[in-house]
Scaffold this motif. Structure first.
Motif, short mmCIF file in Angstrom:
data_model
loop_
_atom_site.label_atom_id
_atom_site.label_comp_id
_atom_site.label_asym_id
_atom_site.label_seq_id
_atom_site.Cartn_x
_atom_site.Cartn_y
_atom_site.Cartn_z
N GLU A 73 0.80 -1.28 -0.06
CA GLU A 73 0.00 0.04 0.13
C GLU A 73 0.74 1.28 -0.01
OE1 GLU A 73 -4.11 1.12 2.24
OE2 GLU A 73 -2.52 1.20 3.35
N ASN A 595 -6.98 -1.54 14.80
CA ASN A 595 -7.22 -0.84 13.27
C ASN A 595 -6.46 0.19 13.11
OD1 ASN A 595 -9.57 -2.87 12.66
ND2 ASN A 595 -10.91 -1.53 14.26
N ARG A 655 -2.87 4.97 9.38
CA ARG A 655 -3.88 4.23 8.57
C ARG A 655 -5.22 3.91 9.52
NH1 ARG A 655 -6.28 -0.21 6.69
NH2 ARG A 655 -6.80 -0.23 4.16
N TYR A 656 -6.46 4.24 9.48
CA TYR A 656 -7.39 3.57 10.32
C TYR A 656 -8.33 2.99 9.54
CZ TYR A 656 -10.74 3.60 13.61
OH TYR A 656 -12.05 3.16 14.41
N GLY A 657 -8.50 1.82 9.82
CA GLY A 657 -9.46 1.10 9.23
C GLY A 657 -10.61 0.59 9.82
N PRO A 659 -13.97 -1.67 9.63
CA PRO A 659 -14.62 -2.68 8.92
C PRO A 659 -16.03 -2.23 8.99
CG PRO A 659 -13.09 -3.39 10.78
CD PRO A 659 -13.71 -1.96 10.95
N GLU A 664 -14.06 -2.65 3.88
CA GLU A 664 -13.41 -1.90 4.70
C GLU A 664 -13.36 -0.44 4.48
OE1 GLU A 664 -9.13 -1.69 7.27
OE2 GLU A 664 -8.98 -1.79 5.05
N TYR A 666 -11.16 3.04 4.90
CA TYR A 666 -10.12 3.44 5.48
C TYR A 666 -9.70 4.78 5.31
CZ TYR A 666 -7.64 2.81 1.15
OH TYR A 666 -7.30 3.28 -0.34
N TYR A 668 -5.92 7.21 5.26
CA TYR A 668 -4.74 7.06 5.10
C TYR A 668 -4.25 8.39 5.17
CZ TYR A 668 0.18 5.38 3.85
OH TYR A 668 1.54 4.98 3.76
N TYR A 701 -12.43 2.83 0.19
CA TYR A 701 -13.23 1.91 0.44
C TYR A 701 -12.54 0.48 -0.11
CZ TYR A 701 -17.30 -1.01 1.43
OH TYR A 701 -18.03 -2.17 2.10
N GLU A 709 -11.04 -1.93 -4.98
CA GLU A 709 -10.65 -0.72 -4.12
C GLU A 709 -11.08 0.90 -4.89
OE1 GLU A 709 -7.10 1.36 -1.86
OE2 GLU A 709 -6.77 -0.58 -2.56
#
Length: 750
Positions: A73, A595, A655-657, A659, A664, A666, A668, A701, A709
């Motif tokens: 990523e 996460n 990075r916060y994901g 769910p 997911e 997220y 970033y 997403y 994605e």
């Protein structure tokens, strides 16, 4: 790009040895992101990072080298906006990358140690390896990143397993290899200035023995800079490009006693050369002039750039009882042409109507091109393939390169008519033998050591021409032989923490700079480096975090430097008797929650030129702060920091994901900082680049079990504009960083 006056860029850093004990603590401040990995095996835990820094796959924690890895990523986030290799600057500790050629000819600096020489035959102390093949010519180093498994940055001399021209370290790219199942991906992104980035790959299992993989990238940007010169225009709009690249690989016998990997690749770039902007710096400061507009230039010369590269390589592997034999053969070719308005403006001071913007002492429109290029490399390497305390590698290496540099000049005042062409030819032959041994003295203590002998010979000749300065002749030969090597130890404190120490040496062969109308041919002998490093690598909190930290010191003898321009308008190679660098590096990756992933790293670098007798010409219009030399217009540079050596380099990303029922969501963000830099060997007020902080934001997403994605992104979201280099052309000419970008990306994996 163009010719006479280029910049020997540089930084301001002060050597403070006593600061080393504080370095690790200070590096916690703004820091820098490292490897973004594949999804961990367990939620909230980091997966193991493997690297090939020592030519075999190993856990990054077990390698006694300062090595950083970017993958997954982290690379995708950067690449989506259509940036070139310069986007990697500051992403790992102590790494800086800049260019006066735009998307071509990146110049790499590790721990402040690099080379600002802009000539097409320039060598660099940072080597670049692409799929196990060295990319020696600086234009080859600009090959785009796509379908890449990992980028590794190895700091410090790599004088054993990679050899010549690695006294500062190397940057290593590994492409994704063919696999045994059908699959691939396709990605499309669109953004500001009509930017389009298309990338994709398909994996083709032909049968049980053969697999293939084809990868491609197409990047486009519209022109976004307008040429507002009142003079006759040759190029009205600039800074657009079309940059296309393809790679095809064929693999036979994966996992068997004999395997063969074949690789062919090519690049085709049409775009703008670097935009040199005359007099954009305010005298007595390093601020931009009032009303500076990044979207406007005033040229009376033509601007264009074309790069064509092709290459192929074959990696053959034989597995015998106890020994594995590798044969790596590579062939690379380049054809390039880059033309631009070096004076950065229109007209000239001696004309009745003058010129502009600001002072244009005289017009200079030039082009450099390369033809007839070929690079051939061959390596035969044997490595042990038995379990036990002892492992080893040994091999031989051959290198052959030849090419012609075509340097052209034009009459900007006469409609861009060609006024002259000179041709310089260079051949470079090198060979080496090397060996490396690892031995586990105890389960917790492993020693490594290696030696390499390299012989490097060059011949340069320039065709006679009445315009050339022949004071030092038009040809030269060099022949250098040197032994380099390294010794290292890894001590496992426990299963999670390793300490390491390393001493290593490196060499860069002699360099020759061709004669021009502005100055005579010049040369510099081989430079050697010795580095000392201690560090710690640890997995923490049951693999919820990973940390590395090190302290280092290096000395360079007879360092090759480019003294660019000055009031004499002469660019020449010089050697500093000694230079040194020292500092600290730190990285941290941690799941703050299951996460929320933090990437943090940074570096401190203190570099110094140590040669009380070395002087260079200073600029005519800026404020030089160094002591004056005995020759009028010259200045002592003893005690100055190395060019393009920021004291601090730092990056942080989060990075916060979140769910969801079927995927997911997220967020970033990544921020990179580098402190102020000097553009030239001498210190001056105007040609000191301010610190630069660039931020990125991405919201996306992912759904369909990770197959799809969609994301919106921004790069340089604060739109910070900085001068990143200068042209010492008797005025205050500079060039700037990349503009702010907004865009969106869709990616599908199949």
């Amino acid at each position: 790009m163009s010719r006479p006056l280029r910049r020997a860029q540089r930084d301001l850093a002060h050597p403070i040895v006593r600061a080393l004990p504080l370095a690790v603590a200070l590096a916690w401040v703004p820091a820098l992101s490292q490897a973004q990995e594949a999804a961990p095996a367990e939620a909230g835990k980091l997966s193991t990072v493997t690297v090939t820094a020592e030519r075999r796959t190993e856990n990054i924690k077990d390698v006694p080298i300062s090595v950083s890895s970017l993958k997954g990523e982290a690379l995708d986030v950067l690449n989506a906006s259509g940036e070139d290799l310069r986007m990697l600057a500051g992403r790992v500790p102590s790494l800086n990358i800049e260019s006066s050629f735009g998307r071509a000819f990146p110049r790499f600096y590790i721990r402040g140690y690099g080379n600002t020489d802009f000539h097409l035959n320039a060598s660099q102390p940072v080597s670049l390896i692409l799929d196990d093949v060295v990319q020696e010519n600086p234009v080859l180093k600009g090959f785009p990143i796509f379908d890449t498994a990992a980028v590794e940055v190895l700091a410090g001399p790599q004088g054993t397993l990679f050899g010549r021209n690695t006294p500062a370290g190397l940057v290593k790219f590994e492409s994704v290899k063919p696999g045994k199942t059908f699959g691939g991906y396709a990605s499309v992104s669109a953004g500001t200035y009509g930017t389009i980035n298309l990338e994709g790959a398909v994996n083709l299992p032909i049968n049980t023995d053969w697999q293939a993989r084809v990868s491609a990238q197409a990047q486009h940007r519209d022109n976004w800079v307008t040429n507002a010169s009142p003079a006759g225009l040759q190029t009205k709009f600039l800074e657009g490009y079309d940059d296309n690249a393809v790679r095809a690989q064929l693999l036979y016998g994966a996992g068997t006693a004999f395997s063969a990997l074949f690789n062919v690749h090519a690049r085709d770039l049409d775009g703008s050369a670097r935009l040199f902007r005359a007099n954009i710096l305010k005298a007595g400061t390093n601020d931009f002039i009032d009303g500076f507009d990044p979207k406007v230039v005033q040229f009376d010369g033509k601007n264009e750039q074309q790069i064509r590269t092709k290459g192929a390589n074959a990696h053959l592997t034989w597995k015998f009882d106890g020994v594995t034999l590798h044969s790596i053969t590579g062939l690379e070719t380049v054809r390039s042409f880059s033309r631009g308005d070096v004076d950065g403006g229109y007209g000239a001071a001696f004309l009745p109507t003058g010129g502009g913007p600001g002072l244009i002492p005289f017009p200079s429109e030039t082009a450099d091109g390369m033809s007839g290029h070929s690079q051939w490399t061959q390596e035969l390497r044997a490595e042990s393939a038995i379990t036990g305390p002892l492992s080893w590698q040994a091999g031989v290496y051959l290198f052959r390169e030849k090419y012609t540099i075509d340097s052209s000049s034009y009459d900007s005042l006469g409609g861009g008519a060609l006024t002259g062409v000179t041709h310089t030819h260079q051949r470079n032959n090198a060979w080496a033998v090397f060996g490396s041994v690892n031995y586990a003295l105890r389960p917790d203590l492993t020693l490594r050591g290696g030696l390499r002998y390299t012989h490097d010979a060059k011949r340069l000749s320039t065709d006679p021409d009445a315009s050339l300065n022949t004071t030092n002749g038009l040809s030269a030969d060099t022949s250098d032989g040197k032994v380099t090597g390294d010794v290292a130890a890894t001590w496992k404190l426990d299963k999670d923490v390793n300490l390491y120490a390393r001493v290593a040496t490196g060499v860069r062969g002699s360099s020759i700079q061709p004669a021009s109308a502005f100055g005579p041919q010049s040369s510099a002998g081989p430079e050697t480096s010795t580095s000392y490093e201690v560090g710690v690598k640890a997995d923490l909190f049951e693999r919820r975090a990973r940390m590395t930290a090190n302290l280092f010191h290096y000395d360079v003898k007879n360092q090759q430097l480019s003294a660019v321009g000055g009031n004499s308008n002469v660019t020449t190679l010089v050697s500093a008797k000694k230079a040194s660098g020292e500092g600290a590096e730190f990285t941290l990756e941690a799941y703050l929650t299951p996460n929320l992933l933090l990437g943090l790293n940074g570096s401190l670098n203190f570099t110094k030129i140590k040669d009380p007798d070395l002087t260079v010409f200073g600029c005519a219009q800026c404020t030089v702060t160094d002591p004056a030399g005995t020759t009028a217009g010259t200045f002592h540079i003893d005690g100055n920091s190395l060019p393009q050596a920021p004291r601090q380099v730092a990056n942080v990303n989060l990075r916060y994901g979140m769910p969801t029922a079927d995927g997911e969501l997220y967020v970033y963000t990544d921020w990179t900082y580098r402190s102020k830099i000097n553009f030239f060997l001498y210190d001056s007020v105007e040609f000191t680049g301010k610190s630069l902080t660039t931020g990125g934001l991405r919201v996306g997403y992912i759904w369909g079990n990770g197959k799809y994605e969609v994301a919106a992104y921004g790069r340089n979201i604060t739109n910070q504009v900085r001068a990143t280099g200068g042209i010492d052309f008797n005025n205050l000419t500079a060039f700037i960083n990349e503009p702010r970008m907004w865009g969106a990306q869709f990616k599908a994996t199949f």
